[in-house]
Design a protein around this motif. Structure first.
Motif, mmCIF file in Angstrom:
data_model
loop_
_atom_site.group_PDB
_atom_site.id
_atom_site.type_symbol
_atom_site.label_atom_id
_atom_site.label_comp_id
_atom_site.label_asym_id
_atom_site.label_seq_id
_atom_site.Cartn_x
_atom_site.Cartn_y
_atom_site.Cartn_z
ATOM 1 N N LYS A 60 0.847 -1.193 0.000
ATOM 2 C CA LYS A 60 0.000 0.000 0.000
ATOM 3 C C LYS A 60 0.879 1.238 0.000
ATOM 4 N N ASN A 61 0.363 2.277 -0.616
ATOM 5 C CA ASN A 61 1.025 3.573 -0.556
ATOM 6 C C ASN A 61 -0.054 4.633 -0.499
ATOM 7 N N PRO B 6 5.807 1.414 -16.841
ATOM 8 C CA PRO B 6 7.203 1.107 -16.546
ATOM 9 C C PRO B 6 7.475 0.924 -15.045
ATOM 10 N N LEU B 7 6.477 1.172 -14.203
ATOM 11 C CA LEU B 7 6.668 1.005 -12.758
ATOM 12 C C LEU B 7 6.828 -0.477 -12.420
ATOM 13 N N PRO B 8 7.597 -0.777 -11.382
ATOM 14 C CA PRO B 8 7.821 -2.176 -10.990
ATOM 15 C C PRO B 8 6.679 -2.722 -10.126
ATOM 16 N N VAL B 9 5.447 -2.616 -10.673
ATOM 17 C CA VAL B 9 4.263 -3.056 -9.930
ATOM 18 C C VAL B 9 3.307 -3.778 -10.870
ATOM 19 N N GLU B 10 2.433 -4.572 -10.266
ATOM 20 C CA GLU B 10 1.321 -5.195 -10.988
ATOM 21 C C GLU B 10 0.138 -5.214 -10.043
ATOM 22 N N ASN B 11 -1.050 -5.495 -10.587
ATOM 23 C CA ASN B 11 -2.283 -5.484 -9.792
ATOM 24 C C ASN B 11 -2.468 -4.159 -9.063
ATOM 25 N N TYR B 12 -2.116 -3.073 -9.732
ATOM 26 C CA TYR B 12 -2.143 -1.728 -9.164
ATOM 27 C C TYR B 12 -3.528 -1.120 -9.323
ATOM 28 N N VAL B 13 -4.101 -0.668 -8.215
ATOM 29 C CA VAL B 13 -5.365 0.066 -8.212
ATOM 30 C C VAL B 13 -5.160 1.288 -7.326
ATOM 31 N N SER B 14 -5.587 2.454 -7.828
ATOM 32 C CA SER B 14 -5.311 3.696 -7.131
ATOM 33 C C SER B 14 -6.540 4.594 -7.089
ATOM 34 N N THR B 15 -6.612 5.407 -6.042
ATOM 35 C CA THR B 15 -7.676 6.402 -5.900
ATOM 36 C C THR B 15 -7.054 7.747 -5.584
ATOM 37 N N GLY C 223 9.257 -7.784 -9.698
ATOM 38 C CA GLY C 223 10.685 -7.869 -9.979
ATOM 39 C C GLY C 223 11.588 -7.069 -9.061
ATOM 40 N N VAL C 224 11.016 -6.464 -8.016
ATOM 41 C CA VAL C 224 11.813 -5.682 -7.057
ATOM 42 C C VAL C 224 11.308 -5.968 -5.645
ATOM 43 N N LYS C 225 12.075 -5.544 -4.664
ATOM 44 C CA LYS C 225 11.654 -5.674 -3.273
ATOM 45 C C LYS C 225 10.491 -4.708 -3.005
ATOM 46 N N PRO C 226 9.647 -5.030 -2.033
ATOM 47 C CA PRO C 226 8.503 -4.162 -1.730
ATOM 48 C C PRO C 226 8.885 -2.699 -1.489
ATOM 49 N N GLU C 227 10.008 -2.459 -0.819
ATOM 50 C CA GLU C 227 10.425 -1.083 -0.530
ATOM 51 C C GLU C 227 10.687 -0.305 -1.821
ATOM 52 N N ALA C 228 11.292 -0.958 -2.796
ATOM 53 C CA ALA C 228 11.596 -0.298 -4.070
ATOM 54 C C ALA C 228 10.309 0.015 -4.836
ATOM 55 N N ALA C 229 9.347 -0.891 -4.792
ATOM 56 C CA ALA C 229 8.062 -0.653 -5.457
ATOM 57 C C ALA C 229 7.330 0.503 -4.779
ATOM 58 N N ARG C 230 7.295 0.506 -3.440
ATOM 59 C CA ARG C 230 6.627 1.600 -2.715
ATOM 60 C C ARG C 230 7.289 2.928 -3.009
ATOM 61 N N LYS C 231 8.624 2.966 -3.072
ATOM 62 C CA LYS C 231 9.336 4.211 -3.363
ATOM 63 C C LYS C 231 9.015 4.709 -4.766
ATOM 64 N N ALA C 232 8.967 3.815 -5.745
ATOM 65 C CA ALA C 232 8.655 4.217 -7.124
ATOM 66 C C ALA C 232 7.270 4.856 -7.198
#
Length: 160
Positions: free
Chosen positions: A22-23, A99-108, A132-141
């Protein structure tokens, strides 16, 4: 005698199902919800306020509204509108390609009156799975994208 942790059905279930990341980022700015929604409340309007977005093209597929965003460095995002709510000044979308290192992304993204008179609060939040990345890297992106956009919105509201 207690069963081993490895044999526990609960342990097996937990190991097989990763929780989504989550972010959420929020910014407060001068103005009213109506002023902020005037900036945000157009699905392709992101090109007018997010500093990384060069263009936005709307299209439809299978009855769903899509936007294709091109970033200033040539990246492409294809996003599907999931829910639009003018009354509550929010919309929800899903990333189909990016290009973000995420999938199943849903945002509001949501606009609300802030607790402080004369101010508005804008919250951009999401859930996603790292790709393809650690959770911290995905959250930062994701947070970097949100912060750039939210700070730009705050600056635009300041000028109102």
């Amino acid at each position: 005698m207690f069963p081993s942790a490895a044999a526990s059905p609960l342990r097996t279930l937990a190991a097989g199902q990763a929780l989504a990341e989550k972010n959420s980022n929020r910014v407060e700015g001068k103005g009213t919800p109506a002023q902020a929604w005037a900036l945000i409340g157009d699905f392709c309007g992101i090109k007018a306020w997010h500093p990384a977005i060069a263009s936005c093209e709307l299209s439809e597929k299978d009855g769903s509204k899509l936007r294709t965003l091109t970033t200033k460095d040539g990246g492409k995002f294809v996003e599907k509108l999931v829910k639009w709510d003018d009354q509550n000044t929010s919309y929800t979308y899903q990333i189909l390609e990016s290009p973000l290192p995420v999938e199943n992304y849903v945002s509001t993204i949501k606009v609300e009156e802030d607790d402080e008179p004369g101010k508005v609060a804008i919250t951009w939040s999401s859930t996603f799975d790292p790709k393809g990345v650690k959770p911290e890297a995905a959250r930062k992106a994701v947070a970097d994208v949100y912060l750039a956009g939210l700070l730009a919105l705050k600056a635009k509201l300041k000028g109102k």
